[in-house]
Design a protein around this motif. Sequence first.
Motif, PDB file in Angstrom:
ATOM      1  N   ALA A  97       0.078 -16.132   4.200  1.00 34.92           N
ATOM      2  CA  ALA A  97      -0.206 -15.917   3.286  1.00 34.92           C
ATOM      3  C   ALA A  97       0.126 -14.134   2.792  1.00 34.92           C
ATOM      4  N   LEU A  98       0.663 -13.953   4.282  1.00 31.98           N
ATOM      5  CA  LEU A  98       0.848 -12.165   4.119  1.00 31.98           C
ATOM      6  C   LEU A  98       2.362 -12.331   3.304  1.00 31.98           C
ATOM      7  N   LYS A  99       2.921 -13.345   4.218  1.00 29.20           N
ATOM      8  CA  LYS A  99       4.819 -13.272   3.838  1.00 29.20           C
ATOM      9  C   LYS A  99       4.751 -13.568   2.456  1.00 29.20           C
ATOM     10  N   THR A 100       3.556 -14.296   1.887  1.00 23.32           N
ATOM     11  CA  THR A 100       3.943 -14.805   0.401  1.00 23.32           C
ATOM     12  C   THR A 100       3.128 -13.829  -0.216  1.00 23.32           C
ATOM     13  N   ARG A 101       2.370 -12.873   0.196  1.00 30.57           N
ATOM     14  CA  ARG A 101       2.051 -11.764  -1.046  1.00 30.57           C
ATOM     15  C   ARG A 101       3.287 -11.191  -1.356  1.00 30.57           C
ATOM     16  N   ILE A 102       3.653 -10.641   0.248  1.00 25.11           N
ATOM     17  CA  ILE A 102       5.253  -9.522   0.243  1.00 25.11           C
ATOM     18  C   ILE A 102       6.229 -10.100  -0.631  1.00 25.11           C
ATOM     19  N   GLY A 109       6.537 -12.533  -3.072  1.00 24.39           N
ATOM     20  CA  GLY A 109       6.058 -12.115  -4.365  1.00 24.39           C
ATOM     21  C   GLY A 109       5.725 -10.483  -5.400  1.00 24.39           C
ATOM     22  N   MET A 110       5.044  -8.970  -4.252  1.00 21.59           N
ATOM     23  CA  MET A 110       5.188  -7.802  -3.995  1.00 21.59           C
ATOM     24  C   MET A 110       6.638  -7.917  -4.829  1.00 21.59           C
TER      25      MET A 110
END
Length: 628
Positions: free
Chosen positions: A34-39, A41-42
């Motif tokens: 999930a963190l990777k996906t957020r990063i 996206g950012m």
Amino acid sequence: MILGDLDLTTDEFILDEVDIHIQANLEDELVKEALKTRIEGMLSGFQSDLSSISSEIQTLQQQSVSMSLRLKNRQAVRSQLSQLVDELVVPSIMISVILDSTVTEQDFLEQLHELNNKINFAKELSFRETLACADIQDIVDRLKIKAVSKIREFILQKIYSFRKPMTNYQIPQNTLLKYRFFYQFLLANERTVAKEIRDEYVDTMSKIYYSYFKSYSGRLLKVQYEDVADKDDLMGVEDTPSLKSRNTIFTLGQRGAVLSPAELEGPILIPHAAQRGDCRYPYETLFRSQHYALLDNGCREFLFLSDFFMVAGNSALDLFNSVMGKTLSMFLKNMSTYVSDCYDSIAVFLCIHIILRFKAITAKRNVPALDRYWEAVLEMLWPRFELILEMNIQSIRNTDPQKLGVLDTRPHYITRRYAEFCSAIVSINQTFPNERTNALLGQLQIEVENFVLRMAAEFPSRRDQLIFLINNYDMMLGVLMERASDDSKEVEGFQQLLLARTQEFIEEILAPPFGGMISFVKESEALMEKGQLDKLKNDEVRITQLVRGFSSTWKQSVEALSQDVMRSFTNFKNGTSIIQGALTQLIQYYHGFHKILSQPTFRSLAARSELINLHHLMVEVKKHKPNF
């Protein structure tokens, strides 16, 4: 049972722990994902934002360039429009100054420059068919007409002022040079008026120069020497009272001073002042004055024409000839009349060298306007000089010695004429050497040498012939060396002739008193060279007579010889030199006599003891040498 249950429970516990641990790991993986996906996206958002910023920057740069170009174009248009507006406006100050001010005021000159600029600008606009040009054309044209009218009247008044009697035309000329732009304005804007002014100036100055130089030349001739050479006044003719009175025909005297820098460029002669003082001058002095006036006025006029009328090269020369042509033609006509009846070769030669120097002066001033005139004058003078010189050469060639009166060993008047004339021509010719002149002088020298020999042949004795030759050579050499350089052909030629005849004369005067001894010495020296001196061993009587004869008579003989020489030669210095040469030669012969008698063939001769000591003889001889 109990232990088995315990073991089962433990296994289950372990399995539960493993499940928990696995579950925890799974949760961590999910969190990381999930963190990777957020990063991601950012980062994707950041990338999108950066692309947007780059696009905006590029857009801003394009807008900046466009704005800068529009600003530059607007400034360029504004500058041109501003200049156009300025040029289209005719200020009221210009109108009032052109209409009301006098042309000599500084404001008028400044506004005339401005008006000229507006006229040129209006012409430029009319070529482009600019509509705004019509707004100013009328007023510019009317101002131009007014300016042309005022300038024309001003310049013509200045030209007309030249015509007033006793006017120093250089003053109005200098005034015109201050306003040279006036003519430039006319030439650019009203060529018919410019031509009118130029034609009026040429016509006026042509008449002024012609009138001035015609009057000046006529008045100069009134102070010329009345007694001048004619066709019979030649070097080879018999001396007559009329020729004696014209002693400057063959003599330079002070006439050469006309070529000195101080006199060459000195003030011109004032004829009426010379007449009041009853002064008379040779032709070359009048010629110098007349042509220096021409040189001075001609150079000034050429520079004025080039400057004021803005001409150069052939155009400047053509304009100069329009102004000075009539005057120069008059000069050449007068020169032709003079030259055709002139027999004064020194005057003609001095005039040639005056022209050569004036030609150098105009070249130094960078004024070519008079070059053709100088050449035309030289083309008249050179042939005349050569003709007169050839007439003199022929007169000497045709001279008959028997028709020249009583024979005299002193310098002849014909050789004196030649010496004076030749020294004059050689000294003048050294500055601007001319090969044709040198060739003619060479012919003249040959004829004079032949004449001297023909005259000498009229004397019966060789002694008198030699005295005549030496006196004439010495006189000619003395006169030549006063003016000509020591290495000139004429000086060298007569030095050789004088030396040869002097040596022969010394032998001639030594022969009577000492001939016996001299013959013996020469005869003995010839036999000594052949080794045959013994042929004279039986000449004891002869030798004794020679020894005793010399010892007893040499003093009286030397004294008589000295007196005879001093009476025979007109130049004291030359006579003294001949005596010294004779005594030196006598000592050399006596030294040779000593040397011969010291040979074995004559050592036993008793007369040897009666020989005079050579050193004692030299001391005694010195007492007989004349002192200066």
